[in-house]
Design a protein around this motif. Structure first.
Motif, PDB file in Angstrom:
ATOM      1  N   UNK A  66     -10.748  34.028  69.516  1.00 36.75           N
ATOM      2  CA  UNK A  66     -10.216  32.738  69.976  1.00 36.75           C
ATOM      3  C   UNK A  66     -10.653  31.543  69.131  1.00 36.75           C
ATOM      4  N   UNK A  67     -11.909  31.467  68.622  1.00 35.51           N
ATOM      5  CA  UNK A  67     -12.253  30.299  67.797  1.00 35.51           C
ATOM      6  C   UNK A  67     -11.374  30.160  66.556  1.00 35.51           C
ATOM      7  N   UNK A  68     -10.929  31.281  66.007  1.00 33.26           N
ATOM      8  CA  UNK A  68     -10.078  31.237  64.816  1.00 33.26           C
ATOM      9  C   UNK A  68      -8.726  30.619  65.163  1.00 33.26           C
ATOM     10  N   UNK A  69      -8.104  31.119  66.224  1.00 35.29           N
ATOM     11  CA  UNK A  69      -6.798  30.610  66.630  1.00 35.29           C
ATOM     12  C   UNK A  69      -6.876  29.160  67.092  1.00 35.29           C
ATOM     13  N   UNK A  93      -4.985  30.365  48.496  1.00 38.61           N
ATOM     14  CA  UNK A  93      -4.904  31.832  48.613  1.00 38.61           C
ATOM     15  C   UNK A  93      -3.684  32.255  49.411  1.00 38.61           C
ATOM     16  N   UNK A  94      -3.187  33.451  49.130  1.00 41.18           N
ATOM     17  CA  UNK A  94      -1.999  33.949  49.824  1.00 41.18           C
ATOM     18  C   UNK A  94      -2.278  34.272  51.287  1.00 41.18           C
ATOM     19  N   UNK A  95      -3.509  34.519  51.618  1.00 41.89           N
ATOM     20  CA  UNK A  95      -3.841  34.863  53.000  1.00 41.89           C
ATOM     21  C   UNK A  95      -5.343  35.034  53.148  1.00 41.89           C
ATOM     22  N   UNK A  96      -5.729  35.632  54.270  1.00 34.56           N
ATOM     23  CA  UNK A  96      -7.143  35.819  54.558  1.00 34.56           C
ATOM     24  C   UNK A  96      -7.705  34.645  55.343  1.00 34.56           C
ATOM     25  N   UNK A  97      -8.971  34.741  55.642  1.00 33.74           N
ATOM     26  CA  UNK A  97      -9.605  33.701  56.454  1.00 33.74           C
ATOM     27  C   UNK A  97     -11.083  33.608  56.109  1.00 33.74           C
ATOM     28  N   UNK A  98     -11.563  32.386  55.986  1.00 30.67           N
ATOM     29  CA  UNK A  98     -12.978  32.108  55.750  1.00 30.67           C
ATOM     30  C   UNK A  98     -13.486  31.257  56.918  1.00 30.67           C
ATOM     31  N   UNK A  99     -14.509  31.705  57.640  1.00 32.02           N
ATOM     32  CA  UNK A  99     -15.028  30.908  58.764  1.00 32.02           C
ATOM     33  C   UNK A  99     -15.519  29.539  58.311  1.00 32.02           C
ATOM     34  N   UNK A 100     -15.294  28.535  59.148  1.00 26.71           N
ATOM     35  CA  UNK A 100     -15.696  27.170  58.820  1.00 26.71           C
ATOM     36  C   UNK A 100     -17.205  27.069  58.663  1.00 26.71           C
ATOM     37  N   UNK A 101     -17.946  27.773  59.513  1.00 23.01           N
ATOM     38  CA  UNK A 101     -19.409  27.707  59.453  1.00 23.01           C
ATOM     39  C   UNK A 101     -19.945  28.345  58.184  1.00 23.01           C
ATOM     40  N   UNK A 102     -19.186  29.251  57.618  1.00 18.59           N
ATOM     41  CA  UNK A 102     -19.627  29.924  56.395  1.00 18.59           C
ATOM     42  C   UNK A 102     -19.305  29.102  55.151  1.00 18.59           C
ATOM     43  N   UNK A 103     -18.097  28.528  55.116  1.00 18.04           N
ATOM     44  CA  UNK A 103     -17.661  27.764  53.945  1.00 18.04           C
ATOM     45  C   UNK A 103     -16.566  26.796  54.377  1.00 18.04           C
ATOM     46  N   UNK A 115       2.617  33.648  62.576  1.00 18.80           N
ATOM     47  CA  UNK A 115       1.958  32.981  61.454  1.00 18.80           C
ATOM     48  C   UNK A 115       0.665  33.696  61.072  1.00 18.80           C
ATOM     49  N   UNK A 116      -0.132  34.080  62.052  1.00 21.62           N
ATOM     50  CA  UNK A 116      -1.379  34.775  61.751  1.00 21.62           C
ATOM     51  C   UNK A 116      -1.116  36.136  61.114  1.00 21.62           C
ATOM     52  N   UNK A 117      -0.037  36.781  61.519  1.00 18.94           N
ATOM     53  CA  UNK A 117       0.314  38.066  60.908  1.00 18.94           C
ATOM     54  C   UNK A 117       0.728  37.879  59.458  1.00 18.94           C
ATOM     55  N   UNK A 118       1.517  36.838  59.183  1.00 20.59           N
ATOM     56  CA  UNK A 118       1.980  36.594  57.811  1.00 20.59           C
ATOM     57  C   UNK A 118       0.804  36.301  56.882  1.00 20.59           C
ATOM     58  N   UNK A 119      -0.134  35.475  57.330  1.00 15.11           N
ATOM     59  CA  UNK A 119      -1.244  35.066  56.468  1.00 15.11           C
ATOM     60  C   UNK A 119      -2.478  35.966  56.608  1.00 15.11           C
ATOM     61  N   UNK A 120      -2.397  36.993  57.424  1.00 14.85           N
ATOM     62  CA  UNK A 120      -3.528  37.909  57.562  1.00 14.85           C
ATOM     63  C   UNK A 120      -4.752  37.254  58.171  1.00 14.85           C
ATOM     64  N   UNK A 121      -4.541  36.367  59.145  1.00 19.28           N
ATOM     65  CA  UNK A 121      -5.647  35.667  59.805  1.00 19.28           C
ATOM     66  C   UNK A 121      -6.044  36.451  61.058  1.00 19.28           C
TER      67      UNK A 121
END
Length: 317
Positions: free
Chosen positions: A95-98, A163-173, A257-263
């Motif tokens: 849920x925090x990601x979404x 980037x074409x997709x993926x996700x980087x946590x805000x707390x990490x970077x 959208x999350x499926x397209x970007x691999x989030x």
């Protein structure tokens, strides 16, 4: 106000139960089940029957839904058939990601939609107004999944900016988070920004034509003070209502959208659950989203009554 809020919360309970029942019926209309996914193509009928028995899928549908309700009243949304973890744990982890991307998209919607609508109204029938109208028309016309694919081709493949997709946590970077979250947020925000632009523009034009605005201008009050202090306050009430609807759409529209970007958010979690026929995850995820949307609508209603004393008086009777 407290009584009104409690009343709205109580009204949400039967809605959640009805939505759960509808979702239960719809997901069981999907061909196949989780047993065929878990067993694989080499599973025999005996293997599938054993898997269904272990998962409780051999029970009649009314027994399964009653079991879901019984567990629900104990705060248990079930256990994912494929992940093997509680649905609540999986949903809360995603849920925090979404929510983060939805808030980012909402900020973009407010900044561009509200500002564009106000500027268009203040420049009525000028080229700025026409440009804002074109922007709003484009925004409400383009499907967000098509826009997402176009942005990937343009900004990732050809320009290499994002980037074409993926996700980087805000707390990490934080910078990495903005890079991975910008295109999904824009894809979600454009349609809503176009809608907000049109509503803000029409509401602002109506407010600016009122007698008290003409009186304020006749007194020599500066235009920015007239707009900021007198007009904008009355524009915000319908805008707040629309923002609640917009955030609801942003949360519920995250699956594609999350499926397209691999989030790896709730949207992707539900998409994978639907593909794998993970009934508890589908039903639990939909229940969580419905509860979040109902809670959001209640917050908007309470905020609306705070902005308009007439509604607060009516609600108290």
């Amino acid at each position: 106000m407290i009584g009104y809020t409690i009343s709205r919360l109580l009204q949400a309970i039967p809605i959640l139960l009805i939505v759960s029942l509808i979702a239960f019926g719809i997901i069981h209309l999907i061909p196949g089940d989780a047993a065929t996914v878990i067993g694989g193509p080499s599973a025999t009928p005996a293997d599938l029957a054993r898997i269904r028995e272990n998962l409780g899928l051999d029970q009649p549908l009314h027994i399964q839904i009653l079991t879901f309700y019984a567990n629900l009243f104990q705060g248990d949304l079930g256990r994912s058939l494929l992940l093997g973890i509680p649905v609540t744990e999986a949903v809360l982890a995603r849920s925090p990601i979404t929510i983060g991307i939805a808030i980012y998209s909402l900020v973009l919607t407010i900044v561009f939609g509200l500002a564009t609508g106000i500027i268009a109204a203040l420049n009525h029938n000028r080229w700025i107004d026409q440009a804002a109208t074109v922007f709003a028309l484009i925004g409400v016309s383009l499907p967000n999944f098509w826009l997402a694919l176009v942005m990937i081709v343009l900004f990732s493949v050809h320009l290499g900016w994002l980037p074409t997709g993926g996700y980087v946590p805000f707390t990490q970077n934080p910078i990495g988070w903005f890079r991975t979250a910008t295109m999904p947020a824009v894809a979600l925000a454009l349609l809503q920004a176009g809608l907000l632009t049109r509503i803000t523009r029409s509401t602002m034009l109506e407010v600016l034509s009122q007698d008290y605005i003409r009186t304020a201008r006749a007194k020599g009050i500066s235009e920015w003070r007239v707009v900021g202090r007198h007009a904008l306050a009355n524009v915000m009430m319908p805008v707040v209502t629309v923002l609640g609807l917009i955030l609801s759409v942003l949360l519920s529209g995250s699956i594609v959208i999350e499926t397209i970007f691999g989030i790896p958010g709730i949207g992707a979690l539900l998409g994978n659950a639907i593909a794998s026929r993970d009934y508890p995850m589908i039903q639990g995820g939909l229940f969580f989203i419905t509860a979040a949307l109902l809670l959001l609508n209640i917050v908007v209603d309470v905020l609306y009554t705070s902005l308009d004393p007439r509604i607060r008086v009516t609600g108290g009777k």
